[in-house]
Design a protein around this motif. Structure first.
Motif, PDB file in Angstrom:
ATOM      1  N   PRO A 162       3.327   9.033   2.213  1.00  0.00           N
ATOM      2  CA  PRO A 162       2.018   8.709   2.817  1.00  0.00           C
ATOM      3  C   PRO A 162       2.071   7.424   3.632  1.00  0.00           C
ATOM      4  N   ARG A 163       1.308   7.406   4.712  1.00  0.00           N
ATOM      5  CA  ARG A 163       1.265   6.206   5.550  1.00  0.00           C
ATOM      6  C   ARG A 163       0.522   5.078   4.834  1.00  0.00           C
ATOM      7  N   PHE A 164       0.727   3.867   5.350  1.00  0.00           N
ATOM      8  CA  PHE A 164       0.168   2.683   4.696  1.00  0.00           C
ATOM      9  C   PHE A 164      -1.349   2.737   4.634  1.00  0.00           C
ATOM     10  N   PHE A 165      -2.008   3.137   5.743  1.00  0.00           N
ATOM     11  CA  PHE A 165      -3.471   3.143   5.728  1.00  0.00           C
ATOM     12  C   PHE A 165      -4.037   4.272   4.859  1.00  0.00           C
ATOM     13  N   ILE A 166      -3.238   5.339   4.655  1.00  0.00           N
ATOM     14  CA  ILE A 166      -3.647   6.377   3.709  1.00  0.00           C
ATOM     15  C   ILE A 166      -3.648   5.809   2.287  1.00  0.00           C
ATOM     16  N   LYS A 167      -2.623   5.029   1.986  1.00  0.00           N
ATOM     17  CA  LYS A 167      -2.558   4.377   0.675  1.00  0.00           C
ATOM     18  C   LYS A 167      -3.715   3.391   0.497  1.00  0.00           C
ATOM     19  N   CYS A 168      -4.046   2.670   1.574  1.00  0.00           N
ATOM     20  CA  CYS A 168      -5.178   1.728   1.508  1.00  0.00           C
ATOM     21  C   CYS A 168      -6.479   2.471   1.231  1.00  0.00           C
ATOM     22  N   GLY A 169      -6.632   3.628   1.862  1.00  0.00           N
ATOM     23  CA  GLY A 169      -7.824   4.442   1.611  1.00  0.00           C
ATOM     24  C   GLY A 169      -7.893   4.906   0.172  1.00  0.00           C
ATOM     25  N   GLY A 170      -6.736   5.279  -0.400  1.00  0.00           N
ATOM     26  CA  GLY A 170      -6.706   5.681  -1.799  1.00  0.00           C
ATOM     27  C   GLY A 170      -7.095   4.548  -2.731  1.00  0.00           C
TER      28      GLY A 170
END
Length: 211
Positions: free
Chosen positions: A157-165
């Motif tokens: 997963p991309r970094f901003f996807i992880k941030c969203g999680g």
């Protein structure tokens, strides 16, 4: 409550009948073609009805928001869905978040209907509340936390996807604080109700004994 269930089943029957009629009349097309026609009509109808509610019947959604926490939850959900669709990846994470977010929704709506029909302060109301709290804790905190950990340690997963999680999981804990407060109030109310019933039974027994 029964009327709402009957109405929901009637709507389901109408949409299913519409699909089967399309399959008969439009038999030269595939099943998916006819299914997407039903989806198209359903989407247009949903947009028209919600547009009427928002612009004519009211209230106006920009002046009657649900509150900052719920608004943030819905905003992040919408942005997350749009982001996964645009990127064409991390769809399974998005589906898992939606599943975990919405799995408690039927119980929440049932609680509202019980209140409207005057059946909330019953055994069924207690069962719904307890089930909601337990399901929220298990799915949003424990299962959600495990899924977030797997997402964070994965390189895919991309970094901003992880941030969203992380943001969605943090919101779950904000909701959790409110749920703990609700559970405490509910517990105190239940104990008070049990105490009053016990005192009433004791008083009635004393009166019968004197008689």
């Amino acid at each position: 409550m029964a009327l709402l269930v009957v109405f929901a089943l009637l709507c389901l029957s109408c949409w299913a009948s519409f699909y089967f009629i399309l399959c008969i009349v439009n038999g030269s097309r595939s099943y998916e073609w006819n299914c997407r026609l039903v989806t198209l009509v359903h989407g247009i109808l949903a947009v028209c009805i919600t547009s009427y509610i928002g612009h004519v019947d009211g209230p106006w959604p920009f002046t009657h928001p649900e509150g900052p926490v719920m608004l943030a939850h819905h905003t992040m959900s919408i942005l997350g869905i749009l982001l996964t669709l645009w990127l064409g990846e991390s769809g399974i994470e998005g589906c898992a978040v939606l599943f975990g977010s919405e799995i408690t929704n039927p119980l929440l709506q049932t609680r509202w209907f019980l209140k409207q029909t005057g059946r909330y302060r019953t055994v069924l109301g207690n069962v719904v509340d307890i089930s909601f709290v337990l399901l929220f804790v298990v799915m949003r905190i424990f299962v959600g936390g495990t899924m977030l950990y797997c997402e964070l340690i994965s390189p895919r997963p991309r970094f901003f996807i992880k941030c969203g999680g992380v943001a969605m999981y943090a919101l779950s804990w904000v909701f959790m604080v409110d749920i703990v407060r609700f559970a405490i109030r509910k517990s105190k109310s239940w104990h008070k109700q049990q105490k009053n019933q016990q005192e009433k039974v004791t008083a009635n027994g004393y009166e019968l004994k004197n008689d």
